[in-house]
Motif scaffolding. Structure first.
Motif, short mmCIF file in Angstrom:
data_model
loop_
_atom_site.label_atom_id
_atom_site.label_comp_id
_atom_site.label_asym_id
_atom_site.label_seq_id
_atom_site.Cartn_x
_atom_site.Cartn_y
_atom_site.Cartn_z
N GLY A 1 -35.22 -25.56 -47.93
CA GLY A 1 -35.44 -26.25 -47.16
C GLY A 1 -35.18 -25.25 -45.28
O GLY A 1 -35.33 -26.06 -44.44
N VAL A 2 -35.00 -24.40 -45.43
CA VAL A 2 -34.28 -23.45 -45.13
C VAL A 2 -35.46 -22.44 -44.35
O VAL A 2 -35.65 -22.08 -45.16
CB VAL A 2 -32.83 -22.34 -45.40
N ASP A 3 -35.69 -21.86 -43.08
CA ASP A 3 -36.60 -21.54 -42.97
C ASP A 3 -36.11 -19.57 -42.30
O ASP A 3 -36.49 -19.13 -42.45
CB ASP A 3 -37.34 -21.31 -41.59
N VAL A 4 -34.55 -19.99 -41.94
CA VAL A 4 -34.28 -18.78 -40.89
C VAL A 4 -33.34 -18.62 -40.59
O VAL A 4 -32.13 -19.85 -40.70
CB VAL A 4 -34.88 -18.64 -39.07
N LEU A 5 -32.00 -18.15 -40.96
CA LEU A 5 -30.65 -17.44 -41.23
C LEU A 5 -30.67 -16.38 -39.67
O LEU A 5 -31.12 -15.46 -39.59
CB LEU A 5 -30.24 -16.20 -42.23
N MET A 6 -29.53 -17.16 -38.77
CA MET A 6 -29.72 -16.38 -37.78
C MET A 6 -27.48 -16.31 -36.94
O MET A 6 -27.34 -17.03 -37.56
CB MET A 6 -30.16 -17.29 -36.43
N GLY A 7 -27.49 -15.24 -36.31
CA GLY A 7 -26.34 -15.06 -35.57
C GLY A 7 -25.54 -14.11 -36.25
O GLY A 7 -25.97 -13.25 -37.16
N ILE A 8 -24.32 -13.76 -36.48
CA ILE A 8 -23.24 -13.13 -36.79
C ILE A 8 -22.85 -13.12 -37.19
O ILE A 8 -20.91 -14.51 -37.57
CB ILE A 8 -21.78 -12.26 -35.36
N GLY A 9 -22.57 -12.00 -38.91
CA GLY A 9 -21.69 -12.51 -39.98
C GLY A 9 -20.47 -10.96 -40.15
O GLY A 9 -21.15 -10.23 -39.36
N GLY A 10 -20.95 -10.95 -41.67
CA GLY A 10 -19.84 -9.91 -42.01
C GLY A 10 -20.55 -8.97 -42.24
O GLY A 10 -21.49 -8.86 -42.25
N ALA A 11 -20.34 -7.00 -42.17
CA ALA A 11 -20.98 -6.60 -42.02
C ALA A 11 -21.40 -5.76 -43.87
O ALA A 11 -22.58 -6.18 -43.97
CB ALA A 11 -20.88 -5.51 -41.39
#
Length: 321
Positions: free
Chosen positions: A203-213
């Motif tokens: 049910g997930v369409d997109v990941l957004m945001g800042i995390g570890g490189a």
């Protein structure tokens, strides 16, 4: 690389997952992570590869095992040379407190094909195959959501966005809400969040945001295996991180990387659930053994295999911790 190494690497993630799952919910994240590291390092000794860790537990002076640059595998004449990106326990807090979504992951590619990402932040945007080609980090989150919705032939209100629940994402969350999309906030583990965009049942369409490189490179490998799409851009926190990135060969700090630039060539990926999440079940123990649930993927063929394994401890004494 003619061998499907991912089917061999899954044994590595299984062992790490079992070791860390033993300590699930005890509130000891460092011990859980160390158990996974120790088990994964031992498991690599059984693989016939000439492997180099390029994304790992840190540099040699910070990590005694699975550090960046460490050689792993049974190196001998004729075995494939591979670069390895790994996280023995992605979601240490999730495992330590018995929360969903902790996994053990390994990605492999040919020598020189995985970006040697510095230990800094990365802005990430990831989608599954249905929205491939619709994303662009140069656009605003609202513009990207509209493009994704158009590509998937749905309304923005139908989209579900995964975002790490961090203070740095306050403005992002406000904008996504204002755009009308639904949000699933996660406490940890944006590799699992990126992968979940590629499986419709989550049910997930997109990941957004800042995390570890470093996690961004692992995510890109997984997304590439199933035909998804991802972009990433480094977000250094200070001059020291900028200098370290340049020392690692990155000249353009503001460059937007595609999935194909983060993980090039033929890529293989394996992950095993530690605690149950959107697409992988966690380790289940029973008398004398346990059951694991893993996913194995390969970019060359696009094949995705879910592997359910039953382990008998009397026949695999190395799994008893």
């Amino acid at each position: 690389m003619d061998r499907n190494l991912a089917m061999e690497a899954v044994r590595v993630t299984e062992m790490a997952a079992i070791a860390s799952a033993r300590l699930m919910g005890r509130g000891t994240k460092n011990e859980s992570d160390q158990a996974a590291v120790d088990a994964m390092r031992r498991a690599f000794d059984a693989l016939y590869i000439d492997g180099t860790v390029v994304i790992g537990e840190g540099e040699r002076d910070e990590a005694p095992m699975l550090y960046i640059g460490e050689k792993v595998g049974r190196r001998s004449e004729g075995v494939p040379e591979v670069d390895i990106a790994l996280d023995p326990l992605e979601g240490t807090n999730l495992a330590a407190y018995g929360r969903p979504g902790a996994i053990s992951v390994v990605a492999m590619a040919g020598k020189g094909c995985l970006l040697n990402a510095p230990d800094t932040y990365m802005e990430k945007l990831a989608v599954g195959p249905r929205a491939r080609g619709a994303i662009d980090l140069r656009r605003t989150p609202t513009e990207n959501l509209r493009a994704i919705a158009e590509k998937q032939k749905v309304y923005v209100e139908d989209l579900t966005v995964v975002i790490l629940d961090r203070e740095r994402h306050v403005d992002l969350i406000k904008e996504v809400r204002a755009a009308g999309a639904r949000i699933r906030l996660i406490e940890d583990g944006d590799v699992a969040g990126a992968i979940s965009t590629c499986f419709e049942e989550t049910g997930v369409d997109v990941l957004m945001g800042i995390g570890g490189a470093p996690e961004g490179v692992i995510s890109a490998a997984a997304v590439r295996c199933v035909g998804g799409d991802m972009q990433g851009r480094l977000v250094p926190r200070n001059q020291g991180e900028i200098d370290r990135a340049r020392k690692m060969g990155i000249t353009d700090i503001s460059k937007i990387y595609t999935a194909e630039e983060l993980a090039r060539g033929e890529v293989m990926f394996a992950a095993t659930g530690v605690t149950s999440g959107d697409f992988l079940r966690g380790v289940r123990f029973f008398g004398g053994g346990c059951e694991t649930h893993s996913v194995v993927m390969r970019s060359k063929t696009g094949t995705v295999r879910f592997v359910q394994s039953v382990h008998k401890f009397d026949k695999k004494p190395g799994y008893i911790l």
